[in-house]
Each structure stands twice: as structure tokens, then as C-alpha cells.
Design a protein around this motif. Structure first.
Motif, PDB file in Angstrom:
ATOM      1  N   SER A   1     -67.621   6.021  40.141  1.00 25.05           N
ATOM      2  CA  SER A   1     -66.577   4.999  40.054  1.00 25.05           C
ATOM      3  C   SER A   1     -66.504   4.266  41.381  1.00 25.05           C
ATOM      4  CB  SER A   1     -65.225   5.613  39.696  1.00 25.05           C
ATOM      5  OG  SER A   1     -64.809   6.522  40.709  1.00 25.05           O
TER       6      SER A   1
ATOM      7  N   TYR B   1     -62.284  -1.466  43.500  1.00 24.95           N
ATOM      8  CA  TYR B   1     -62.419  -2.902  43.759  1.00 24.95           C
ATOM      9  C   TYR B   1     -61.149  -3.408  44.443  1.00 24.95           C
ATOM     10  CZ  TYR B   1     -66.504  -2.856  40.707  1.00 24.95           C
ATOM     11  OH  TYR B   1     -67.735  -2.591  40.162  1.00 24.95           O
TER      12      TYR B   1
ATOM     13  N   GLN C   1     -56.744   0.634  40.391  1.00 26.43           N
ATOM     14  CA  GLN C   1     -57.397   1.706  39.663  1.00 26.43           C
ATOM     15  C   GLN C   1     -58.906   1.619  39.853  1.00 26.43           C
ATOM     16  OE1 GLN C   1     -55.736   4.116  38.099  1.00 26.43           O
ATOM     17  NE2 GLN C   1     -53.765   3.157  38.571  1.00 26.43           N
ATOM     18  N   PRO C   2     -59.572   2.742  40.166  1.00 30.05           N
ATOM     19  CA  PRO C   2     -61.028   2.716  40.288  1.00 30.05           C
ATOM     20  C   PRO C   2     -61.681   2.435  38.941  1.00 30.05           C
ATOM     21  CG  PRO C   2     -60.223   4.971  40.393  1.00 30.05           C
ATOM     22  CD  PRO C   2     -59.015   4.089  40.413  1.00 30.05           C
ATOM     23  N   SER C   3     -62.869   1.843  38.998  1.00 20.99           N
ATOM     24  CA  SER C   3     -63.590   1.477  37.785  1.00 20.99           C
ATOM     25  C   SER C   3     -65.013   2.012  37.863  1.00 20.99           C
ATOM     26  CB  SER C   3     -63.614  -0.040  37.624  1.00 20.99           C
ATOM     27  OG  SER C   3     -64.453  -0.425  36.555  1.00 20.99           O
ATOM     28  N   ASN C   4     -65.546   2.363  36.705  1.00 21.57           N
ATOM     29  CA  ASN C   4     -66.937   2.832  36.652  1.00 21.57           C
ATOM     30  C   ASN C   4     -67.880   1.757  36.129  1.00 21.57           C
ATOM     31  OD1 ASN C   4     -66.088   2.792  33.997  1.00 21.57           O
ATOM     32  ND2 ASN C   4     -67.289   4.597  33.417  1.00 21.57           N
ATOM     33  N   ILE C   5     -67.406   0.500  36.082  1.00 20.31           N
ATOM     34  CA  ILE C   5     -68.192  -0.624  35.566  1.00 20.31           C
ATOM     35  C   ILE C   5     -68.584  -1.558  36.702  1.00 20.31           C
ATOM     36  CG2 ILE C   5     -68.159  -2.643  34.048  1.00 20.31           C
ATOM     37  CD1 ILE C   5     -68.308  -0.022  32.565  1.00 20.31           C
ATOM     38  N   THR C   6     -69.793  -2.063  36.654  1.00 21.81           N
ATOM     39  CA  THR C   6     -70.249  -3.071  37.605  1.00 21.81           C
ATOM     40  C   THR C   6     -71.116  -4.090  36.871  1.00 21.81           C
ATOM     41  OG1 THR C   6     -71.248  -3.438  39.788  1.00 21.81           O
ATOM     42  CG2 THR C   6     -72.390  -1.926  38.297  1.00 21.81           C
TER      43      THR C   6
ATOM     44  N   ASP D   1     -66.804  -6.184  38.807  1.00 23.75           N
ATOM     45  CA  ASP D   1     -66.563  -5.591  37.488  1.00 23.75           C
ATOM     46  C   ASP D   1     -66.338  -6.674  36.433  1.00 23.75           C
ATOM     47  OD1 ASP D   1     -64.116  -6.490  38.300  1.00 23.75           O
ATOM     48  OD2 ASP D   1     -63.011  -4.672  37.778  1.00 23.75           O
TER      49      ASP D   1
ATOM     50  N   SER E   1     -57.970  -4.382  42.306  1.00 25.68           N
ATOM     51  CA  SER E   1     -57.400  -3.443  41.338  1.00 25.68           C
ATOM     52  C   SER E   1     -57.000  -2.156  42.045  1.00 25.68           C
ATOM     53  CB  SER E   1     -58.406  -3.140  40.230  1.00 25.68           C
ATOM     54  OG  SER E   1     -57.904  -2.169  39.338  1.00 25.68           O
TER      55      SER E   1
ATOM     56  N   PRO F   1     -72.108   0.857  33.236  1.00 23.00           N
ATOM     57  CA  PRO F   1     -71.607   1.870  34.163  1.00 23.00           C
ATOM     58  C   PRO F   1     -72.381   1.878  35.482  1.00 23.00           C
ATOM     59  CG  PRO F   1     -71.808   2.776  31.960  1.00 23.00           C
ATOM     60  CD  PRO F   1     -72.450   1.427  31.925  1.00 23.00           C
TER      61      PRO F   1
END
Length: 479
Positions: free
Chosen positions: A177, A180, A185-190, A236, A183, A170
């Protein structure tokens, strides 16, 4: 390291020894007298040649008729040329055929303003796999690239263990978040990058490479002066692609093309060694003398060693005899045995005798018989290419995303791209040309499909899309 990785690295060492004609030396068998004539290397090279085919080309789905996709295809082909992709594939795929695995690593280069590609020795690759089975679609959340640097007695440098780690976690706070460019949709992963080293004398040999002490680590820095301790790469995904040589399923790792032939290679080397020894006694036979007047050392009175030379005459007494031991029959049997082993090697490796060079194609009864002999090879290459079917599209997807991150490509979904391997079997080009022409005239084949048929048949067409455009322009001019 875990036991599985120890066995894997030991297998890599043995397979590399076979490839360099050092298998017997590794096993301490016979030393310099043991004969290995490159059969393992021949199997690897011929398998690699047919796997890759005559050409390797970046191809986008739907490039025909779509200007934007064609421009992206041109960009990635220019990238492939700048990064020497065919050359890197030769290196990486040969490693996969020999050892069972290969690894590609991508990174964005600010200096070159493009993604850069490296091939990584699979002996440095240590993924942290989830417990239990892993599906082919799953991807490790943490991957280590680790190797030892031995101590340098000349400079007094200590031996070190270096470990480069990529891990998906995360972003800072779990509630954070990020959007990218690839995508909606926003992501909370990096992806975090850590590059550290440890002194070998401070590393517990019974420990785990995934659990080295951070307190004893020294962290390296990149060209921009950033300390590589959980550096946020703004990705991500882990920019690393592992390619198994065979369909791996739940095992993750692939299988070497030499593995099934290892015992045959040992037997063939032993037979070659025996054959060489037999040829020595056949060319210089063992001679028995009786009743001959042999030269004597005047100081000791002992007979001098007898040497056989052309034109030499030995005086024999009344009952003197000269006899030789003929080992040519044994040599012929050994050569026949070597031939039988090579035939078995062709069957086990699924490489026809004409591919291994043990039979001349001109001695094959007919072209149809030659084509039938390629059946096992065809099945093997299809299976090996199937193992790579999802891997190279993933690699090119990562390249496009890095270009988006660098601002070269616009945000949005990326079209699917792959690397098309060329033809690997001999084809009848006249028949292929007639088939393509008739198919287009009858309206059952599109011009694009017809051109691809010609490419697969071995016609010197470097760019199928450009060839289609030329044909359309020439048709329009003729009308």
C-alpha cells in the motif's frame, strides 16, 4: 478495433469533412461542382462561442474570506495562464462540439515544475469499458491512446502502431500500500504507464487493440531514460479526462452538434449547387438563333461556335428569330428554398437566425421578441454545460494532486474548483447594475453574489474576488 470504435472513427471522419466543406468529396458526389459554403463550420463555431461564453475563469468554492483557498486559486489561475488554458479549451471544446468528444491529458513536468496539459484527438482515445452499462461516475480502469504512423517510402521506415496505455492496478504485491498526499487513507492502487509500438505488418488486423502481443512490442523511454513498460506514475488515478459534448449517460461518448442537422446540410449543399447552376444560366442566358448568317470555318466549311459578347450584331434573314430562355423565376424559387432550409436549420440546431446571421437583429420586432428567440439556445447551452459540470472540477482536482505530488501544495484534502464560463446571451447591463446595487443595499444579496451578477452581465471584471476586496477597501475608506 471493436465494431463500435470503427463506427465512431468513421463518424469522426465524416463530421470533419463537413467542417472543412469536403462532405461531397468524401461521398464522391459532384466533385468540384458541388457547393458547400461553410454552414457546418458556422454551426460549430457559434455553438462553441455560446458554450464557452465571453470568459473562462478558475473559481474555488469558498475563496471569499479564506486566505489559503485564495492563494490556491491564485496558483491555479497562474497555472491556467502558463498552460494557455483558454486557448486549449477553444481547441478541445471545438473538437467536442464537432465530433462529440474531446480528451485532456495531464502530466507532471519536472523541467517546468508544474502540470502540463494537452488536448488529445478523440480518434486516438480507446477506453476499456466494463461490460454492460457504465454510470457517469464510473471511470475506466484502463485507457489506450493509439494511432497508426504510415510507412515512409523516402526513408524506408515501416508503418507502425503506437499505443500509450494508462491502467490502474495493485502496487506490485497485492498486500502493498502507499500513502498519497491527497488522502488520509493508504491505497494499494497505482497508475502504470506503458508506451509501446508494433510494426503494422506484425499486427493482426482482426485482433483487439487491447490485446496486442507484448512479445512483438518495442518500448519507448522518457526524457529521464526510464523504459515506459508499466512505469509506476505514483498516482491512484488516470491523469486523463474525457469530456462528452452532450450528457452521455450509459453511452460514455457524446453526440456531435452537427449530427441532428446532417441531412439538412446535405439538402442545403444540393440547393446551393442548383442555385449556382441556375444563376449561371440567368447571367448568361441560353440563346436560340434562326435565319442568322453565322461565321464559317474556311477550311472545313463548318459553322464556328457562336459566342455572346457585348455589342455583337447578328444579321438575321427575313424570317430570322432570336429567343432567350429566362431562368430567373427558377433562380428565385431556388433562393426561396435555400431560405426555407436555413430557417429549418436554425430550428434543428437551436441557433436563432440572429446568431446564424440570416436575419439582422435590427429587424426583430422588439427586444423581448429577441430574448424569446434565445430560449432554445439557452436550453441547449445549459444542457451542454451540465455535461461538463463534473469534468472540469475533476481536471482541476488532478492539477492540485499533481502539485501535491511535486511538493508545491501541502498534503490534505483539496477544495473544489471549477472553470466558470462567462455570459453567452445579450444582457441589459443597466438593469443588472441596478439589481445588484439594490440587492446589496437591502441586505438580500451579498457583495460577492452582486459582483458575480455583474460578471455574468458582461461587465469587464477580470477577477471577482479581487473586485470584492477593492469594494470593501473603498467602503472602509469612505466610512
Amino acid at each position: 478495433m471493436p465494431e463500435l470504435d470503427r463506427r465512431r472513427l468513421a463518424a469522426y471522419t465524416v463530421l470533419a469533412a463537413y467542417d472543412s466543406n469536403q462532405g461531397a468529396a468524401l461521398l464522391s458526389e459532384g466533385g468540384s461542382e458541388h457547393r458547400e459554403y461553410g454552414d457546418a463550420s458556422l454551426i460549430v463555431d457559434q455553438t462553441l462561442s455560446h458554450l464557452l461564453g465571453e470568459t473562462q475563469q478558475v473559481v474555488f468554492d469558498g475563496a471569499e474570506g479564506d486566505t489559503a483557498v485564495q492563494a490556491r486559486q491564485t496558483l491555479l489561475r497562474e497555472w491556467a495562464q502558463a498552460e494557455h488554458l483558454p486557448l486549449r479549451m477553444q481547441h478541445g471544446e471545438r473538437t467536442a462540439v464537432l465530433l462529440g468528444d474531446t480528451v485532456y491529458l495531464l502530466a507532471w513536468s519536472r523541467a517546468k515544475a508544474r502540470p502540463v496539459l494537452k488536448t488529445i484527438d478523440p480518434g486516438f482515445y480507446f477506453p476499456v469499458l466494463p461490460e454492460g452499462a457504465i454510470d457517469a461516475d464510473e471511470y475506466p480502469q484502463r485507457v489506450h491512446l493509439a494511432w497508426e504512423v504510415p510507412e515512409d517510402a523516402a526513408t524506408g521506415g515501416k508503418g507502425i502502431l503506437r499505443r500509450v496505455t494508462y491502467e490502474l492496478e495493485p502496487i506490485g504485491d497485492r498486500d502493498a500500500s502507499r500513502a498519497y498526499p491527497w488522502s488520509s487513507q493508504p491505497s494499494n492502487i497505482t497508475c502504470y504507464l506503458t508506451d509501446a509500438e508494433w510494426d503494422l505488418d506484425q499486427v493482426a488486423r482482426a485482433g483487439d487493440i487491447d490485446a496486442l502481443s507484448p512479445a512483438l512490442a518495442r518500448y519507448r523511454s522518457n526524457a529521464d531514460g526510464e523504459v515506459l513498460n508499466r512505469l509506476d506514475l505514483q498516482l491512484d488515478f488516470i491523469p486523463l479526462v474525457h469530456i462528452p459534448n452532450t450528457v452521455s449517460g450509459t453511452e460514455h461518448y457524446g453526440q456531435s452538434s452537427l449530427l441532428s442537422a446532417a441531412q439538412l446540410l446535405d439538402d442545403l449543399a444540393a440547393a446551393d449547387t442548383d442555385s449556382q447552376r441556375a444563376s449561371a444560366t440567368t447571367g448568361s442566358p441560353i440563346i436560340g438563333l434562326s435565319g442568322a448568317r453565322l461565321p464559317v470555318d474556311r477550311r472545313t466549311g463548318n459553322p464556328l461556335p457562336v459566342e455572346v459578347e457585348p455589342g455583337m450584331v447578328w444579321p438575321l434573314g427575313d424570317n430570322g428569330q432570336l429567343s432567350t430562355i429566362d431562368t430567373s423565376a427558377q433562380l428565385a424559387e431556388l433562393r426561396a428554398y435555400v431560405g426555407a432550409l436555413r430557417d429549418r436549420l436554425s430550428v434543428v440546431t437551436r441557433l436563432p437566425a440572429s446568431v446564424l446571421g440570416t436575419v439582422s437583429p435590427s429587424k426583430v420586432p422588439s427586444g423581448y421578441a429577441l430574448q424569446l428567440s434565445f430560449g432554445p439556445l439557452d436550453a441547449m447551452v445549459r444542457s451542454m454545460r451540465l455535461a461538463r459540470e463534473a469534468k472540469y472540477p475533476l481536471l482541476l482536482k488532478m492539477v492540485q494532486r499533481l502539485y501535491q505530488l511535486g511538493g508545491v501544495l501541502p498534503p490534505g484534502d483539496n477544495p473544489r474548483a471549477t472553470i466558470a464560463f462567462g455570459a453567452y446571451l445579450p444582457t441589459d447591463q443597466a438593469t443588472a447594475l441596478e439589481l445588484a446595487a439594490r440587492g446589496v443595499q437591502a441586505g438580500v444579496l451579498s457583495l460577492e453574489t452582486a459582483v458575480r451578477l455583474l460578471v455574468e452581465a458582461g461587465f469587464p471584471i477580470k477577477d471577482a474576488t479581487l473586485e470584492v476586496e477593492r469594494l470593501r477597501r473603498s467602503t472602509a475608506t469612505a466610512v
